[in-house]
Design an enzyme around this catalytic site. Structure first.
Site, PDB file in Angstrom:
ATOM      1  N   LYS A 234      10.497  25.526-133.149  1.00  0.00           N
ATOM      2  CA  LYS A 234      10.092  26.684-132.348  1.00  0.00           C
ATOM      3  C   LYS A 234      10.755  27.960-132.866  1.00  0.00           C
ATOM      4  O   LYS A 234      10.134  29.025-132.903  1.00  0.00           O
ATOM      5  CB  LYS A 234      10.467  26.436-130.877  1.00  0.00           C
ATOM      6  CG  LYS A 234       9.762  25.234-130.273  1.00  0.00           C
ATOM      7  CD  LYS A 234      10.146  25.032-128.826  1.00  0.00           C
ATOM      8  CE  LYS A 234      11.563  24.546-128.663  1.00  0.00           C
ATOM      9  NZ  LYS A 234      11.780  23.194-129.212  1.00  0.00           N
ATOM     10  N   GLU A 452      11.829 -13.964-136.083  1.00  0.00           N
ATOM     11  CA  GLU A 452      11.084 -12.919-136.785  1.00  0.00           C
ATOM     12  C   GLU A 452       9.776 -13.457-137.365  1.00  0.00           C
ATOM     13  O   GLU A 452       8.782 -12.732-137.442  1.00  0.00           O
ATOM     14  CB  GLU A 452      11.956 -12.303-137.886  1.00  0.00           C
ATOM     15  CG  GLU A 452      13.227 -11.648-137.387  1.00  0.00           C
ATOM     16  CD  GLU A 452      12.978 -10.591-136.332  1.00  0.00           C
ATOM     17  OE1 GLU A 452      11.904  -9.932-136.382  1.00  0.00           O
ATOM     18  OE2 GLU A 452      13.829 -10.411-135.447  1.00  0.00           O
TER      19      GLU A 452
END
Length: 654
Positions: A234, A452
């Site tokens: 910004k 996993e």
């Protein structure tokens, strides 16, 4: 963070031929005070010390005699002269030049002393107490000098507080001023955010051509509020506005207005706007305006603050007080717009709000290219792939990613950054530092490998899940293993089949443990938390439950952009009970589906776990190869997986 980059095909605005007038020449500094003023205080202190201590110093050469000694000196003929006052105090001098003092007892008969003085031809002088006006003035001179010193100090302090000295800086604005002669950033130097730049470009046009707006009877915006998560750039966008308009840019943070002294903040606001008017046309940029612009009356968390409210009141008055034709525009930035006071957001103060969101996938690739300047990259580095792997990253996060990659390359003894360095840096940011000393026990390592493998196989076997990019059982941070999925394209719409597949993938690790061992472990805690949160939102917010129906209950107003939410419940206990039941049902069905898939492909699960135990890290193609080797096709049910963006967290963590 919006990073500076020039993209092909983006219009590069050229500077105006006839810009606004340059800043007036700075006023000459006021003349320095004469040198003799600096010596007034030391001279006064020295004179006071002399007046106070000179009598005592002089008194050190005077000899004090007893009355009997005085009589003895007179009889011996050693006294030359005496001075006696009406109270019997005697000051005299001997014939050898020595001064003396004594006191005559007034209760005795002093006729003997008088006759002796007359017989010895001593000069006698009578005096009266009280002294002359000069002695009286000298006795009061130290007090007069002290009073004069305090009066002079008070006047100097008053002059400095009014802006003429160092103490006047307390009430002066601390704005950093960038003059029009040094514009650097342009809109063409800012990657992406074309919509935000178009909205804010009208501010530039107004500052460049105020007469055109005046002829049409239009007024330019007085204030623009930029809203967005931290790190989206910004401040850089505000600087681009100043660079395009080529006007002075006064930058200040909201926290610099508030001090421990009451009224200082309001004074600094007045000084800031006065400086901007003198340099008009100009831009005032207030970063983190929520520091002073919070709601008044104690409605904001933390209560009210009189000094902050006075500062806000002065800011409101200043934004109402200047004419729009003066060419002063206020830009402000915050990531907490919900905390701002309503009077600050009304029309006439901040006329418009510009949202600066997190960068898209294409914008992330452009930002990575900017931050990679000055770094040597290997041919295998593809910023599009890295952008796909970093959803939710801001510009600041991407800059940190490349810096961590460079550090990793240096640690490996290389100067060239490779794709492996970027992958390691991403794992470092998302998961934490990889501990080589955090060795798992053999049983733990085998359990993590099956966990996993369960995540990876369920993802590969689900029609709507994202492709598997990497599977590893190397511990990193709090995770003992990770299964990463990369979306093929950035999507903004999440369908119910995709969400259900995502739940199955998240529970795939726990399902593998149940299939192999018959019981679960603590390694699925983060998976369960993420799956429960997703299922809760499906039921409570997305209306994806038949029992609850097409009803959406918001989880609460966001506390700040990009952060956690304030949880508030706007429904009854019975509704909460139904929601809890539906969440549990959806999770059980997702787990049952994952278990069924892994039981059907048990051989592939064993092979993939064995491969992970051997290599510790494999890519997504290894998962596909294992499925193809075992079943012959290994693809999803419909053969064409639909990719949607997963949250920034990895899909599975043990």
């Amino acid at each position: 963070m919006i990073s500076s980059v020039r993209l092909p095909g983006v219009h590069h605005s050229a500077p105006a031929k006839s810009g606004p007038p340059r800043d007036p020449a700075p006023k000459p500094a006021p003349p320095k005070p004469p040198m003799w003023r600096s010596w007034l205080l030391p001279f006064g202190l020295l004179l006071t010390a002399l007046l106070l201590f000179t009598p005592h110093m002089a008194g050190g050469k005077t000899k004090a005699l007893d009355y009997s000694d005085l009589l003895g000196q007179v009889n011996a003929g050693k006294v030359a002269s005496v001075s006696i006052n009406d109270k019997g105090a005697v000051d005299g001098k001997l014939k050898d030049g020595t001064s003396f003092t004594t006191q005559i007892p007034t209760v005795l008969d002093n006729t003997t002393l008088a006759s002796q003085l007359q017989a010895k031809h001593v000069t006698v002088k009578g005096t009266q107490t009280g002294g002359s006006w000069i002695s009286v003035l000298l006795s009061f001179l130290p007090l007069l000098l002290l009073v004069g010193f305090f009066v002079w100090t008070g006047r100097q302090t008053q002059r400095q507080l009014s802006g003429g000295g160092p103490l006047g800086a307390i009430g002066r604005s601390r704005a950093k001023i960038t003059d029009a002669e040094r514009p650097e950033t342009r809109f063409a130097d800012v990657a992406g955010y074309e919509g935000a730049k178009q909205e804010i470009s009208e501010v530039v046009d107004f500052l460049r051509n105020p007469d055109r707006y005046a002829r049409a009877g239009a007024k330019g915006p007085r204030g623009v509020l930029m809203v967005g998560p931290p790190g989206t750039g910004k401040t850089l966008l505000a600087r681009a506005v100043a660079g395009e308009a080529e006007v002075p840019f006064l930058s200040v943070t909201g926290s610099s207005f508030v001090e421990m002294f009451v009224g200082v903040g309001a004074s600094r606001v007045r000084d800031l706007f006065a400086e901007a008017r003198k340099r008009a046309p100009s831009i005032i940029f207030i970063d983190e305006i929520d520091s002073i612009g919070g709601r008044r009356g104690g409605s904001v968390i933390g209560g009210s603050n009189d000094e902050r409210e006075q500062t806000l009141n002065q800011l409101l008055a200043e934004m109402d007080g200047f004419d729009g034709s003066t060419g002063v525009v206020v830009l402000a930035a915050t990531n907490r717009p919900e905390t701002l006071d309503a009077a600050l957001l009304r029309a006439g103060r901040f006329d418009r709000q510009v949202t600066v969101p997190l960068p898209t996938q294409a914008e992330r690739a452009a930002i990575l290219a900017v931050h990679a300047r000055g770094k040597q990259l290997a041919p295998d580095v593809d910023f599009d792939v890295v952008a796909r792997a970093t959803p939710g990253f801001s510009g600041a996060d991407l800059a940190n990613l490349l810096n961590e990659a460079a550090i990793h390359a240096v640690r490996e003894g290389r100067d060239v950054l490779s794709a492996a360095d970027l992958g390691a840096a991403r794992d470092r940011i998302l998961l934490g530092r990889r501990e080589a000393s955090n060795a798992l026990l053999p049983d733990e390592k085998r359990s993590v490998a099956f966990h996993e493998s369960g995540h990876a196989l369920v993802a590969a076997l689900s029609a709507h899940a994202d492709p598997v990019a990497k599977v590893t059982i190397l511990p990193a941070g709090m995770a003992l293993g990770v299964t990463e999925q990369l979306p093929e394209a950035e999507r903004h719409l999440y369908t119910q089949p995709y969400l259900l597949d995502s739940l199955a993938v998240r529970l795939g690790g726990r399902a593998a443990e149940l299939v192999v061992y018959g019981y679960g472990s603590t390694g699925a805690s983060s998976d369960l938390a993420g799956a429960t949160e997703l299922a809760t939102r499906m039921v409570r917010e997305f209306g994806l439950s038949d029992a609850v129906g097409p009803v959406g209950y918001s989880s609460g107003q966001q506390q700040f952009l990009g952060g956690e939410e304030l949880v508030s419940r706007s429904y009854s206990e019975d509704t909460q009970r139904v929601i809890d039941g539906e969440v549990a049902r959806i999770l059980r069905e997702a787990e049952a589906r994952a278990i069924e898939l892994l039981r059907t492909h048990r051989e592939a699960l064993d092979r993939l776990a064995a491969l992970l135990l051997e290599k510790e890290t494999v890519d997504g193609s290894a998962v596909t190869d294992v499925l193809r080797l075992v079943s012959g096709d290994g693809g999803p049910a419909d053969g064409s997986p639909t990719s949607l963006e997963l949250p920034a967290q990895p899909a599975g963590q043990a």
